[in-house]
Design a protein around this motif. Structure first.
Motif, PDB file in Angstrom:
ATOM      1  N   SER A 139       0.753  -1.059   0.065  1.00  0.00           N
ATOM      2  CA  SER A 139       0.116  -0.043   0.035  1.00  0.00           C
ATOM      3  C   SER A 139       0.772   1.456   0.102  1.00  0.00           C
ATOM      4  O   SER A 139       0.699   2.159  -0.703  1.00  0.00           O
ATOM      5  N   HIS A 140       2.081   1.229   0.814  1.00  0.00           N
ATOM      6  CA  HIS A 140       3.026   2.221   0.831  1.00  0.00           C
ATOM      7  C   HIS A 140       4.401   1.861   1.461  1.00  0.00           C
ATOM      8  O   HIS A 140       4.272   0.598   1.737  1.00  0.00           O
ATOM      9  N   LEU A 141       4.999   2.745   1.912  1.00  0.00           N
ATOM     10  CA  LEU A 141       6.333   2.097   2.196  1.00  0.00           C
ATOM     11  C   LEU A 141       6.717   1.553   3.620  1.00  0.00           C
ATOM     12  O   LEU A 141       7.608   1.219   3.972  1.00  0.00           O
ATOM     13  N   HIS A 142       5.524   2.187   4.587  1.00  0.00           N
ATOM     14  CA  HIS A 142       5.741   2.158   6.073  1.00  0.00           C
ATOM     15  C   HIS A 142       6.064   0.761   6.534  1.00  0.00           C
ATOM     16  O   HIS A 142       5.212  -0.115   6.088  1.00  0.00           O
ATOM     17  N   ALA A 143       7.172   0.569   7.197  1.00  0.00           N
ATOM     18  CA  ALA A 143       7.432  -0.810   7.954  1.00  0.00           C
ATOM     19  C   ALA A 143       6.214  -1.334   8.564  1.00  0.00           C
ATOM     20  O   ALA A 143       6.109  -2.782   8.711  1.00  0.00           O
ATOM     21  N   ASP A 144       5.723  -0.741   9.432  1.00  0.00           N
ATOM     22  CA  ASP A 144       4.387  -1.226  10.097  1.00  0.00           C
ATOM     23  C   ASP A 144       3.456  -1.847   9.648  1.00  0.00           C
ATOM     24  O   ASP A 144       2.704  -2.741  10.089  1.00  0.00           O
ATOM     25  N   HIS A 145       3.257  -1.671   7.944  1.00  0.00           N
ATOM     26  CA  HIS A 145       2.398  -2.275   7.186  1.00  0.00           C
ATOM     27  C   HIS A 145       3.035  -3.159   6.292  1.00  0.00           C
ATOM     28  O   HIS A 145       2.183  -4.207   5.885  1.00  0.00           O
ATOM     29  N   ILE A 146       4.177  -3.178   6.170  1.00  0.00           N
ATOM     30  CA  ILE A 146       4.613  -4.166   5.183  1.00  0.00           C
ATOM     31  C   ILE A 146       6.100  -4.782   5.624  1.00  0.00           C
ATOM     32  O   ILE A 146       6.767  -5.659   4.691  1.00  0.00           O
ATOM     33  N   GLY A 147       6.387  -4.486   6.878  1.00  0.00           N
ATOM     34  CA  GLY A 147       7.565  -5.182   7.486  1.00  0.00           C
ATOM     35  C   GLY A 147       7.590  -6.681   7.555  1.00  0.00           C
ATOM     36  O   GLY A 147       8.509  -7.490   7.812  1.00  0.00           O
ATOM     37  N   GLY A 148       6.457  -7.422   7.086  1.00  0.00           N
ATOM     38  CA  GLY A 148       6.275  -8.774   7.345  1.00  0.00           C
ATOM     39  C   GLY A 148       6.406  -9.483   5.974  1.00  0.00           C
ATOM     40  O   GLY A 148       6.086 -10.669   5.653  1.00  0.00           O
ATOM     41  N   ASP A 158      16.524  -2.788   3.477  1.00  0.00           N
ATOM     42  CA  ASP A 158      15.502  -3.767   4.293  1.00  0.00           C
ATOM     43  C   ASP A 158      15.261  -5.069   3.831  1.00  0.00           C
ATOM     44  O   ASP A 158      14.492  -5.022   3.041  1.00  0.00           O
ATOM     45  N   PRO A 159      15.973  -5.884   4.512  1.00  0.00           N
ATOM     46  CA  PRO A 159      15.529  -7.128   4.009  1.00  0.00           C
ATOM     47  C   PRO A 159      14.170  -7.724   4.232  1.00  0.00           C
ATOM     48  O   PRO A 159      13.412  -8.709   3.689  1.00  0.00           O
ATOM     49  N   LEU A 160      13.483  -7.243   5.220  1.00  0.00           N
ATOM     50  CA  LEU A 160      12.094  -7.364   5.631  1.00  0.00           C
ATOM     51  C   LEU A 160      11.271  -6.744   4.809  1.00  0.00           C
ATOM     52  O   LEU A 160       9.931  -7.220   4.659  1.00  0.00           O
ATOM     53  N   ARG A 161      11.604  -5.746   3.830  1.00  0.00           N
ATOM     54  CA  ARG A 161      10.579  -5.068   2.994  1.00  0.00           C
ATOM     55  C   ARG A 161      11.461  -5.341   1.486  1.00  0.00           C
ATOM     56  O   ARG A 161      11.776  -4.329   1.008  1.00  0.00           O
ATOM     57  N   PRO A 162      11.443  -6.524   0.974  1.00  0.00           N
ATOM     58  CA  PRO A 162      11.941  -6.653  -0.458  1.00  0.00           C
ATOM     59  C   PRO A 162      11.582  -5.568  -1.553  1.00  0.00           C
ATOM     60  O   PRO A 162      10.260  -5.210  -1.557  1.00  0.00           O
ATOM     61  N   LEU A 163      12.458  -5.005  -2.233  1.00  0.00           N
ATOM     62  CA  LEU A 163      12.126  -4.138  -3.257  1.00  0.00           C
ATOM     63  C   LEU A 163      10.942  -4.705  -4.295  1.00  0.00           C
ATOM     64  O   LEU A 163      11.063  -5.746  -4.435  1.00  0.00           O
ATOM     65  N   ASN A 189      11.059   3.923  -4.906  1.00  0.00           N
ATOM     66  CA  ASN A 189      12.339   4.750  -4.816  1.00  0.00           C
ATOM     67  C   ASN A 189      12.578   5.089  -3.407  1.00  0.00           C
ATOM     68  O   ASN A 189      13.822   5.291  -3.117  1.00  0.00           O
ATOM     69  N   ARG A 190      11.493   5.305  -2.329  1.00  0.00           N
ATOM     70  CA  ARG A 190      11.943   5.557  -1.157  1.00  0.00           C
ATOM     71  C   ARG A 190      12.733   4.226  -0.481  1.00  0.00           C
ATOM     72  O   ARG A 190      13.598   4.375   0.461  1.00  0.00           O
ATOM     73  N   LEU A 191      12.200   3.030  -0.788  1.00  0.00           N
ATOM     74  CA  LEU A 191      12.949   2.041  -0.120  1.00  0.00           C
ATOM     75  C   LEU A 191      14.201   1.864  -0.657  1.00  0.00           C
ATOM     76  O   LEU A 191      15.005   1.385   0.126  1.00  0.00           O
ATOM     77  N   ALA A 192      14.489   2.188  -1.887  1.00  0.00           N
ATOM     78  CA  ALA A 192      15.979   1.998  -2.406  1.00  0.00           C
ATOM     79  C   ALA A 192      16.790   2.774  -1.923  1.00  0.00           C
ATOM     80  O   ALA A 192      17.947   2.487  -2.026  1.00  0.00           O
ATOM     81  N   THR A 220       5.192 -12.134  -7.032  1.00  0.00           N
ATOM     82  CA  THR A 220       5.467 -10.717  -7.827  1.00  0.00           C
ATOM     83  C   THR A 220       5.164  -9.128  -6.861  1.00  0.00           C
ATOM     84  O   THR A 220       3.709  -9.339  -6.282  1.00  0.00           O
ATOM     85  N   ILE A 221       6.016  -8.557  -6.466  1.00  0.00           N
ATOM     86  CA  ILE A 221       5.690  -7.554  -5.559  1.00  0.00           C
ATOM     87  C   ILE A 221       5.459  -6.394  -6.333  1.00  0.00           C
ATOM     88  O   ILE A 221       6.019  -5.829  -7.194  1.00  0.00           O
ATOM     89  N   ILE A 222       4.012  -5.446  -6.127  1.00  0.00           N
ATOM     90  CA  ILE A 222       3.877  -4.575  -6.833  1.00  0.00           C
ATOM     91  C   ILE A 222       3.465  -3.156  -5.784  1.00  0.00           C
ATOM     92  O   ILE A 222       3.167  -3.286  -4.927  1.00  0.00           O
ATOM     93  N   ALA A 223       4.168  -2.333  -6.393  1.00  0.00           N
ATOM     94  CA  ALA A 223       3.980  -0.894  -5.586  1.00  0.00           C
ATOM     95  C   ALA A 223       4.012   0.247  -6.414  1.00  0.00           C
ATOM     96  O   ALA A 223       4.376   0.367  -7.467  1.00  0.00           O
ATOM     97  N   HIS A 224       3.660   1.520  -5.865  1.00  0.00           N
ATOM     98  CA  HIS A 224       3.975   2.639  -6.601  1.00  0.00           C
ATOM     99  C   HIS A 224       5.198   3.018  -6.879  1.00  0.00           C
ATOM    100  O   HIS A 224       6.225   2.689  -5.915  1.00  0.00           O
ATOM    101  N   ALA A 225       5.766   3.630  -8.046  1.00  0.00           N
ATOM    102  CA  ALA A 225       7.217   3.885  -8.029  1.00  0.00           C
ATOM    103  C   ALA A 225       7.715   4.738  -6.941  1.00  0.00           C
ATOM    104  O   ALA A 225       9.158   4.557  -6.825  1.00  0.00           O
ATOM    105  N   GLU A 226       6.940   5.672  -6.469  1.00  0.00           N
ATOM    106  CA  GLU A 226       7.717   6.452  -5.253  1.00  0.00           C
ATOM    107  C   GLU A 226       7.920   5.791  -3.912  1.00  0.00           C
ATOM    108  O   GLU A 226       8.913   5.958  -3.403  1.00  0.00           O
ATOM    109  N   THR A 227       6.895   4.419  -3.826  1.00  0.00           N
ATOM    110  CA  THR A 227       7.301   3.416  -2.799  1.00  0.00           C
ATOM    111  C   THR A 227       8.710   2.872  -2.990  1.00  0.00           C
ATOM    112  O   THR A 227       9.489   2.701  -2.048  1.00  0.00           O
TER     113      THR A 227
END
Length: 361
Positions: free
Chosen positions: A128-137, A165-170, A156-159, A147-154
């Motif tokens: 949904s977005h980049l925050h670890a409390d929602h995608i940290g699992g 972060d290995p808990l949030r694969p790109l 970019n920020r994770l990168a 297949t992991i799908i996200a907005h480009a901005e998400t």
């Protein structure tokens, strides 16, 4: 991880409000109370914090203490999962499972929830977005190589994280505007309408089941979490309510609070935040000279003391006025009243250009 657990505990411990029963309304009528006497909650130094009782608008599902989670069937192969604080959704198709978010507080329970529903593998994971409390699992699904799908901005920020972060694969699929996830007989429409809670935060819609998902913007039955859900861009957050109402949905799945929502919940929170905005603008445009005078006098030469006093006084005035009208309508209005008002005051000053005492001389 410890911070995430603390956040979850805090969310579960939110107090709330109620003075009698909520007023009668239909889906398109939003009402507030205007005559409830308010006492702002005590500060963190107080030995005991007692918030107002929760109103009937708070209708959380019961969590089995043995399981530690709840799975709700929304029909048509769509399910939502909650641990009482965090929520997510998954869709079972004829060829695999689409998962929206992977909150670490739910963690392995999400695997159990899916595994007890279908034997099909998770083929697609939407951030949904980049925050670890929602995608940290998210890394819990590594074995099925979704297949992991996200907005480009998400992405970019994770990168930008170093190390990554290995808990949030790109994500390996990104997009800018709209994207449709189609797996077997299931369709999930993703769209981006500008920054709100964060840049890259997605609107998600299952058209066949008429289910909408938007994380960390709407809190069905409750007032927003602290600082308007830790909003990155308040004007976008407010606009997101109108965008969400353009979707033809019957059920709304939020990122937090253990209850589903409807269009009424979106309308109700829109009314609350607009009231908060107007109340804070009124406070900023008022005369606070006497209220901030003692702080200014006690801190000669300290250029931060005056705005600190001004922001605090304006936020407190706004919090008092807004909460008095909403106590008993939304859950926990008094809990983060000051923090939400403080965020709105700063948004008005720098995002909306309501300069108040900082107007052009």
């Amino acid at each position: 991880m410890q911070l995430i657990r603390m956040f979850s505990v805090l969310f579960l411990a939110i107090g709330g409000l109620a003075c009698g029963q909520p007023l009668v309304h239909d889906e398109h009528e939003v009402v507030v109370r205007d005559s409830v006497k308010l006492k702002i909650a005590p500060g963190p130094s107080d030995p005991q914090i007692q918030f107002a009782p929760l109103p009937s608008a708070v209708d959380s599902v019961a969590i089995d203490p043995t399981l530690g989670y709840f799975v709700g069937n929304l029909g048509g192969g769509v399910y939502w999962v909650t641990d009482g604080s965090y929520n997510n959704m998954f869709m079972v198709s004829t060829h695999g499972v689409i998962v929206v978010d992977a909150p670490p507080t739910i963690g392995h329970k999400l695997l159990y929830a899916i595994g007890n529903t279908t034997r099909l593998p998770v083929t697609h994971l939407v951030y949904s977005h980049l925050h670890a409390d929602h995608i940290g699992g998210a890394s819990l699904f590594n074995a099925s190589h979704p297949t992991i799908i996200a907005h480009a901005e998400t992405r970019n920020r994770l990168a930008t994280l170093s190390p990554l972060d290995p808990l949030r694969p790109l994500p390996n699929v990104t997009f800018e505007g709209d994207y449709t996830v189609s797996v077997g007989n299931q369709t999930l429409e993703l769209s981006y309408h500008g920054p709100n809670h964060t840049p890259g935060n997605l609107f998600m819609y299952a058209p066949a089941q008429r289910v909408a998902v938007l994380v960390d913007v709407i809190f069905p039955g409750w007032a927003p979490f602290t600082e308007l859900g830790v909003a990155d861009f308040v004007p976008g957050l407010i606009a997101a309510h109108d965008v969400l109402l353009t979707f033809d949905f019957d059920v709304f799945v939020a990122g937090h609070v253990a209850q589903l929502g409807t269009k009424h919940d979106v309308l109700q929170q829109k009314k609350y935040i607009e009231d908060l905005r107007d109340s804070c603008a009124s406070a900023l445009n008022g005369d606070m000279t006497d209220a901030i005078g003692p702080t200014v006098a006690a801190n000669p030469g300290n250029v931060w003391a005056t705005p600190k006093a001004l922001f605090r006084v304006a936020a407190q005035i706004c919090a008092d006025n807004t909460t008095s009208r909403w106590l008993g309508v939304l859950g926990a209005v008094d809990v983060f009243a000051f923090e939400n008002a403080y965020r709105m005051v700063n948004s008005l000053l720098i995002e909306y250009d309501v300069p108040g005492p900082f107007s052009v001389a």
